[in-house]
Design an enzyme around this catalytic site. Structure first.
Site, PDB file in Angstrom:
ATOM      1  N   TYR A 198      -4.480   1.254  15.784  1.00 38.68           N
ATOM      2  CA  TYR A 198      -3.203   1.302  16.508  1.00 38.68           C
ATOM      3  C   TYR A 198      -3.359   1.009  17.994  1.00 38.68           C
ATOM      4  O   TYR A 198      -2.573   0.295  18.579  1.00 38.68           O
ATOM      5  CB  TYR A 198      -2.533   2.674  16.338  1.00 38.68           C
ATOM      6  CG  TYR A 198      -1.919   2.831  14.969  1.00 38.68           C
ATOM      7  CD1 TYR A 198      -0.608   2.463  14.734  1.00 38.68           C
ATOM      8  CD2 TYR A 198      -2.676   3.300  13.901  1.00 38.68           C
ATOM      9  CE1 TYR A 198      -0.042   2.559  13.474  1.00 38.68           C
ATOM     10  CE2 TYR A 198      -2.129   3.398  12.630  1.00 38.68           C
ATOM     11  CZ  TYR A 198      -0.806   3.030  12.421  1.00 38.68           C
ATOM     12  OH  TYR A 198      -0.258   3.111  11.173  1.00 38.68           O
ATOM     13  N   ARG A 211       0.861  -1.185   0.000  1.00 41.16           N
ATOM     14  CA  ARG A 211       0.000   0.000   0.000  1.00 41.16           C
ATOM     15  C   ARG A 211       0.896   1.235   0.000  1.00 41.16           C
ATOM     16  O   ARG A 211       1.732   1.396   0.884  1.00 41.16           O
ATOM     17  CB  ARG A 211      -0.906  -0.001   1.242  1.00 41.16           C
ATOM     18  CG  ARG A 211      -1.744   1.254   1.339  1.00 41.16           C
ATOM     19  CD  ARG A 211      -2.687   1.270   2.549  1.00 41.16           C
ATOM     20  NE  ARG A 211      -3.372   2.550   2.580  1.00 41.16           N
ATOM     21  CZ  ARG A 211      -3.454   3.341   3.643  1.00 41.16           C
ATOM     22  NH1 ARG A 211      -2.948   2.975   4.808  1.00 41.16           N
ATOM     23  NH2 ARG A 211      -4.065   4.512   3.562  1.00 41.16           N
ATOM     24  N   GLU A 235      -3.779  -0.373   7.909  1.00 42.25           N
ATOM     25  CA  GLU A 235      -2.626  -0.010   8.745  1.00 42.25           C
ATOM     26  C   GLU A 235      -2.793  -0.614  10.125  1.00 42.25           C
ATOM     27  O   GLU A 235      -3.889  -0.626  10.696  1.00 42.25           O
ATOM     28  CB  GLU A 235      -2.506   1.503   8.948  1.00 42.25           C
ATOM     29  CG  GLU A 235      -1.904   2.246   7.799  1.00 42.25           C
ATOM     30  CD  GLU A 235      -1.765   3.735   8.074  1.00 42.25           C
ATOM     31  OE1 GLU A 235      -1.447   4.124   9.217  1.00 42.25           O
ATOM     32  OE2 GLU A 235      -1.998   4.507   7.129  1.00 42.25           O
ATOM     33  N   GLU A 249      -7.634   8.075   6.458  1.00 44.29           N
ATOM     34  CA  GLU A 249      -7.940   8.588   7.803  1.00 44.29           C
ATOM     35  C   GLU A 249      -8.501  10.009   7.778  1.00 44.29           C
ATOM     36  O   GLU A 249      -7.904  10.927   8.331  1.00 44.29           O
ATOM     37  CB  GLU A 249      -6.671   8.587   8.665  1.00 44.29           C
ATOM     38  CG  GLU A 249      -6.216   7.221   9.092  1.00 44.29           C
ATOM     39  CD  GLU A 249      -5.117   7.258  10.159  1.00 44.29           C
ATOM     40  OE1 GLU A 249      -4.720   8.355  10.574  1.00 44.29           O
ATOM     41  OE2 GLU A 249      -4.664   6.180  10.565  1.00 44.29           O
TER      42      GLU A 249
END
Ligand code: NOJ
Length: 497
Positions: A329, A97, A406, A187
């Protein structure tokens, strides 16, 4: 039930205690790594590239970056992409990506002038990926846009969606024949929060409760316009998939379980961009519309600070995604604020966010500024939060296809990065268990392939599988321990716990 049975068949558990478990990835599950243009390309003024909002911001405000650095050169991937692709190939990834730079492709900001050298660069990167059999996952916009558009108001200008549509069309015209996965925007919730709520990213204007909402409103329109362009002009011929990427934290209540607060936190953060696209009804989450309207009224505004979509826009945005791109995350503890402490409190959800002291930090911080910037956002290792988010997405949006676009951690232990291996292992375990629960997860992308420029943290937070020596003119890349670990997972398609 069928889902459950199917995944029970694909995920094999061997061994009788936790220590000896082996989990197997389902067939067709993609594993890859990620980067973004501003963070790795460098070559900020090479050939005819235009200036981006980030070039401008870091050059004029170095004091806003923890180490005063910029990404003029960073990992120099513009000149070293062949090496990067060899690294990816050695790692054995299914996909890579990366993002394209708007100001490189359209140096003047508009589509009347398309840079030939930019097209050449991205085509040669795609040629190399192609030669190694690596699937490109292209992000059209990862936070960097032409400074000329920023000066016209950037994402607060209502023409920005149209300008984005023009840019996206140029990308499709040039690359849709060889790229099958596109992420329109990266995002959007974090972009708008960092630019207008926290004012730490360009244009760094504090417009908390207005600018942040307007920014995301325009980004949703931009996304939908690009999706329809692809649908109407390119899908029939090229049959690719288009999605959007959102960052979601996990939210936990403490002491007494308060599911309503956890859900409220989800809706104001992850639901804010996702509900308009993925829910059955479209538009912003009901609770968000209600709460912002009430608070706006109490503050003396004539109308809600949350912009209102016309019925036409609700319909145009709804359903515009072939997959949910999820960035995860970390997690936060949420607690409801008392009404009195909320009067001048900037957040409309009326929640307070903290960390659980028991959560482990992967990066030991060296100075206070760094800890302020980084720790607040990302560093606590909470894999169970990912499971929570994945199940919310399944429940709220009728189990859409999810690509984890991610997931990763910064660490301070250099090449001996056992904490990254632990992070990877624990998060992959949660993902496989969610697949087992019927969540429709089709891929995982580690952030990031290389140590790179981490926005306001400069080079002080390093997420890479590969160490990069930023003091060396060659930007030498060296594998960390995690590279060997991940390589084994990818080649065996097994996770050893
Ligand atoms: C999300 C962003 O998409 C990426 O650019 C950033 O480096 C990582 N999170 C880590 O903070």
């Amino acid at each position: 039930m069928f889902h459950l049975l199917l995944s029970l068949m694909t995920i094999t558990l061997v061994g009788c205690n936790n220590e000896n478990k082996i989990l197997t990835f389902p067939d067709g599950f993609l594993i890859g790594a990620a980067s973004s243009a501003y963070q790795v390309e460098g070559a900020w003024n090479v050939d005819d590239k235009g200036i981006s909002n980030w070039d401008h911001f870091v050059h004029h405000n170095p004091e806003r970056i923890v180490d005063g650095s910029n990404a003029d050169v960073t990992t120099d991937s513009y000149h070293r992409h062949e090496e990067d692709v060899n690294i990816l190939s050695d790692l054995g990834v299914d996909h890579y990506r990366f993002s394209m730079s708007w100001s490189r492709i359209l140096p003047k900001g508009h589509s009347g002038y398309v840079s030939k050298s930019a097209l050449r660069y991205y085509h040669s990167l795609l040629d190399e990926l192609d030669a190694k059999g690596i699937i490109p996952f292209v992000t059209i916009y990862h936070w960097d846009h032409p400074q000329s558009l920023e000066e016209a108001g950037g994402w607060l200008n209502d023409n920005m969606p149209q300008w984005f549509e023009d840019y996206a069309r140029v990308i499709f015209q040039n690359f849709a024949h060889r790229v099958k996965y596109f992420v329109t925007l990266n995002e959007l919730n974090i972009y708008c929060t960092m630019a207008y709520r926290r004012a730490e990213h360009p244009p760094a204007i504090k417009l908390n409760g207005t600018g942040d909402y307007q920014c995301l409103h325009n980004q949703l329109k931009a996304h939908a316009l690009a999706y329809h362009v692809y649908d109407e002009e390119f899908r029939k011929e090229f049959n690719g998939q288009l999605g959007i990427t959102t960052l979601c934290f996990g939210h936990f209540s403490k002491d007494t379980i308060d599911l309503a607060s956890e859900d409220l936190a989800y809706e104001f953060e992850c639901g804010w961009p996702s509900h308009p696209i993925f829910s059955e009804t479209g538009d912003y989450p009901e609770v968000m519309k209600k709460q912002v309207a009430l608070r706006s009224k109490a503050q003396g505004y004539k109308t809600s600070r949350l912009p209102v979509f016309s019925e036409d826009w609700v319909a145009r945005i709804k359903g515009t995604s072939d997959f949910f791109g999820l960035n995860y995350y970390s997690s936060r503890i949420v607690k409801r604020l008392s009404t009195s402490s909320r009067i001048n409190w900037p957040n409309d959800e009326g929640l307070e966010y903290t960390m659980d002291p028991k959560w482990v930090s992967a990066q030991r911080t060296k100075n206070n500024i760094q800890s302020k910037v980084i720790l607040q956002l990302i560093l606590k290792v909470v894999p169970e939060g990912l499971g929570k988010v994945l199940r919310k997405i399944r429940e709220k949006y009728n189990n859409p296809t999810v690509y984890i676009t991610e997931n990763g951690v910064s660490s301070s232990s250099g090449k001996n990065d056992d904490e990254r291996i632990n992070y990877l292992r624990s998060h992959l375990k949660v993902i496989l268990s969610a697949v087992n629960d019927g969540c429709n997860i089709k891929g995982y992308t580690y952030w990031s392939l290389l140590d790179s420029y981490e926005w306001e943290a400069g080079f002080t937070a390093q997420f890479g599988l590969m160490h990069v020596d930023f003091n060396d003119a060659n930007r030498t890349r060296t594998p960390k321990k995690s590279v060997h670990w991940l390589k084994n997972v990818i080649s065996t398609r097994k996770l050893f716990l």
